[in-house]
Scaffold this motif. Structure first.
Motif, PDB file in Angstrom:
ATOM      1  N   SER A  14       0.823  -1.212   0.000  1.00 37.92           N
ATOM      2  CA  SER A  14       0.000   0.000   0.000  1.00 37.92           C
ATOM      3  C   SER A  14       0.858   1.263   0.000  1.00 37.92           C
ATOM      4  N   LEU A  60       2.540  -6.485  10.463  1.00 40.10           N
ATOM      5  CA  LEU A  60       3.765  -7.304  10.505  1.00 40.10           C
ATOM      6  C   LEU A  60       4.577  -7.074  11.774  1.00 40.10           C
ATOM      7  N   ALA A  85       7.726  -3.482   3.308  1.00 41.92           N
ATOM      8  CA  ALA A  85       7.125  -2.720   4.417  1.00 41.92           C
ATOM      9  C   ALA A  85       8.247  -2.079   5.230  1.00 41.92           C
ATOM     10  N   PHE A 186       6.814   8.422   2.667  1.00 41.98           N
ATOM     11  CA  PHE A 186       7.797   7.967   3.659  1.00 41.98           C
ATOM     12  C   PHE A 186       8.621   9.144   4.189  1.00 41.98           C
TER      13      PHE A 186
HETATM   14  N1  LIG Z   1      11.044   6.339   0.327  1.00 44.38           N
HETATM   15  C1  LIG Z   1      12.357   6.308   0.497  1.00 44.38           C
HETATM   16  O1  LIG Z   1      13.053   7.359   0.463  1.00 44.38           O
HETATM   17  C2  LIG Z   1      13.064   5.006   0.663  1.00 44.38           C
HETATM   18  C3  LIG Z   1      14.447   4.935   0.383  1.00 44.38           C
HETATM   19  C4  LIG Z   1      15.106   3.713   0.568  1.00 44.38           C
HETATM   20  C5  LIG Z   1      14.403   2.616   1.025  1.00 44.38           C
HETATM   21  N2  LIG Z   1      13.071   2.717   1.290  1.00 44.38           N
HETATM   22  C6  LIG Z   1      12.367   1.530   1.775  1.00 44.38           C
HETATM   23  O2  LIG Z   1      11.382   1.178   0.832  1.00 44.38           O
HETATM   24  C7  LIG Z   1      10.290   0.546   1.506  1.00 44.38           C
HETATM   25  C8  LIG Z   1       8.983   1.201   1.073  1.00 44.38           C
HETATM   26  O3  LIG Z   1       9.041   2.578   1.384  1.00 44.38           O
HETATM   27  P1  LIG Z   1       7.926   3.629   0.855  1.00 44.38           P
HETATM   28  O4  LIG Z   1       8.655   4.846   0.453  1.00 44.38           O
HETATM   29  O5  LIG Z   1       7.009   2.958  -0.080  1.00 44.38           O
HETATM   30  O6  LIG Z   1       7.179   3.942   2.238  1.00 44.38           O
HETATM   31  P2  LIG Z   1       5.623   4.243   2.526  1.00 44.38           P
HETATM   32  O7  LIG Z   1       4.991   4.884   1.349  1.00 44.38           O
HETATM   33  O8  LIG Z   1       5.594   4.961   3.823  1.00 44.38           O
HETATM   34  O9  LIG Z   1       5.014   2.783   2.709  1.00 44.38           O
HETATM   35  C9  LIG Z   1       5.367   1.989   3.818  1.00 44.38           C
HETATM   36  C10 LIG Z   1       4.683   0.659   3.691  1.00 44.38           C
HETATM   37  O10 LIG Z   1       5.038  -0.151   4.819  1.00 44.38           O
HETATM   38  C11 LIG Z   1       3.858  -0.706   5.356  1.00 44.38           C
HETATM   39  N3  LIG Z   1       3.963  -0.960   6.780  1.00 44.38           N
HETATM   40  C12 LIG Z   1       4.524  -0.159   7.724  1.00 44.38           C
HETATM   41  N4  LIG Z   1       4.398  -0.719   8.940  1.00 44.38           N
HETATM   42  C13 LIG Z   1       3.743  -1.898   8.757  1.00 44.38           C
HETATM   43  C14 LIG Z   1       3.295  -2.927   9.634  1.00 44.38           C
HETATM   44  N5  LIG Z   1       3.501  -2.872  10.962  1.00 44.38           N
HETATM   45  N6  LIG Z   1       2.665  -3.994   9.106  1.00 44.38           N
HETATM   46  C15 LIG Z   1       2.428  -4.073   7.779  1.00 44.38           C
HETATM   47  N7  LIG Z   1       2.820  -3.140   6.892  1.00 44.38           N
HETATM   48  C16 LIG Z   1       3.464  -2.057   7.389  1.00 44.38           C
HETATM   49  C17 LIG Z   1       2.768   0.336   5.062  1.00 44.38           C
HETATM   50  O11 LIG Z   1       1.507  -0.310   5.099  1.00 44.38           O
HETATM   51  P3  LIG Z   1       0.188   0.322   5.781  1.00 44.38           P
HETATM   52  O12 LIG Z   1      -0.727   0.602   4.644  1.00 44.38           O
HETATM   53  O13 LIG Z   1      -0.287  -0.786   6.644  1.00 44.38           O
HETATM   54  O14 LIG Z   1       0.603   1.552   6.534  1.00 44.38           O
HETATM   55  C18 LIG Z   1       3.157   0.763   3.664  1.00 44.38           C
HETATM   56  O15 LIG Z   1       2.662  -0.130   2.715  1.00 44.38           O
HETATM   57  C19 LIG Z   1      10.581   0.667   3.008  1.00 44.38           C
HETATM   58  O16 LIG Z   1      11.137  -0.552   3.457  1.00 44.38           O
HETATM   59  C20 LIG Z   1      11.613   1.772   3.078  1.00 44.38           C
HETATM   60  O17 LIG Z   1      12.463   1.624   4.203  1.00 44.38           O
HETATM   61  C21 LIG Z   1      12.376   3.882   1.115  1.00 44.38           C
END
Ligand SMILES: NC(=O)c1ccc[n+]([C@@H]2O[C@H](COP(=O)([O-])OP(=O)(O)OC[C@H]3O[C@@H](n4cnc5c(N)ncnc54)[C@H](OP(=O)(O)O)[C@@H]3O)[C@@H](O)[C@H]2O)c1
Length: 259
Positions: A14, A60, A85, A186
């Motif tokens: 999501s 999770l 996630a 994020f």
């Molecule tokens: N954006 C960046 O700058 C960046 C850079 C490097 C790496 N990353 C990594 O990429 C991944 C995705 O990031 P994003 O930018 O897409 O972040 P995001 O838009 O904030 O999405 C975070 C996701 O994690 C899920 N999540 C968080 N806590 C959870 C829990 N307790 N149980 C189940 N699901 C949970 C959320 O689901 P819900 O719908 O349940 O909230 C959501 O789908 C992460 O691992 C992040 O560390 C991000």
């Protein structure tokens, strides 16, 4: 592995990156089982078909949520797991609440470890299987302001590297994807301001999704995005992947002494 052969369990489906991943995987012919805390996947705007074909509602951070996903993924005959996630954490270490440290380590590190462990018996029975941990450039390069987040992602990279070597010779490939800063919900305004002030570029989530597909289709074990981040990662940890073949003795000992 071709897209049409992939049955992908995608956590974080999501989120900003997760939604782009689901769309790219579906466009490549993969079946996607999404995981999130909501009752259903977010509506896919301007999509002719919903990219997430099946959905599991699970927190999770809870053992029960991890068990529910593992059960659903096995029944669904998943052969790819993408751990996307994650929770953010940005700010000076001195002012980071302990509860936030615990939540970040639980969600970013312990949850993917537990889910991988729960799914391994199933994955080992598939003719070919892959597990991708979505880490971060910040898990390989320590950057001020990201000590807690960086620790969670460094842990994830370390876990993946050891597991990759432990499972060499089995049907399960362990891989890591290391995005740099990416434009999703994020990153709050404080991170955007930090990036602006430090000249840190931000990718579109579609670029991360494309890199995931390339990683799944190819033989590489790790893929980091962006310059100069890729260079910094290499300089930080030169020769790590080259060492992958130097662990057969360790693996044989583990196989002979499993507990
Ligand atoms: N954006 C960046 O700058 C960046 C850079 C490097 C790496 N990353 C990594 O990429 C991944 C995705 O990031 P994003 O930018 O897409 O972040 P995001 O838009 O904030 O999405 C975070 C996701 O994690 C899920 N999540 C968080 N806590 C959870 C829990 N307790 N149980 C189940 N699901 C949970 C959320 O689901 P819900 O719908 O349940 O909230 C959501 O789908 C992460 O691992 C992040 O560390 C991000």
């Amino acid at each position: 592995m071709k897209g049409t052969e992939m049955r992908v369990v995608l956590t974080g489906a999501s989120g900003g990156i997760g939604q782009a991943m689901a769309e790219r995987l579906a466009a490549a012919g993969a079946a996607v089982l999404g995981v999130g805390r909501g009752e259903q996947p977010p509506a896919a705007a301007a999509q002719p078909a919903q990219p997430v074909g099946a959905w599991v509602q699970a927190d999770l951070a809870q053992a029960e949520g991890v068990a529910r996903v593992a059960e659903a993924a096995s029944a669904w005959r998943a052969n790819v797991v993408v751990h996307a996630a994650g929770l953010p954490a940005f700010g000076a270490m001195a002012t980071t609440p302990t509860a936030q440290m615990q939540a970040v380590l639980q969600t970013n590190l312990l949850a993917p470890m537990a889910l991988t462990q729960a799914l391994l018996p199933h994955l080992l029975r598939r003719p070919q299987a892959q597990v991708v941990f979505v880490g971060s450039a910040l898990g390989r390069i320590g950057v001020p302001g990201f000590s807690v987040y960086g620790a969670s992602k460094a842990g994830l990279h370390g876990f993946a590297e050891a597991l990759r070597r432990e499972l060499a010779g089995t049907s399960v490939r362990i891989k890591t994807l290391g995005p740099r800063s990416t434009r999703t919900g994020f990153n709050g305004s404080a991170v955007e301001a930090f990036n602006l002030a430090t000249g840190t570029a931000m990718d579109r989530p579609e670029a991360v999704a494309e890199a995931l597909l390339r990683l799944l289709e190819g033989g590489q074990a790790e893929r980091f995005l962006g310059f100069p981040e890729r260079l910094a990662v290499r300089l930080n940890g030169a020769l790590g992947a080259w060492l992958d073949n130097g662990f057969s003795k360790h693996r044989r000992h583990l196989e002979a002494n499993p507990s």
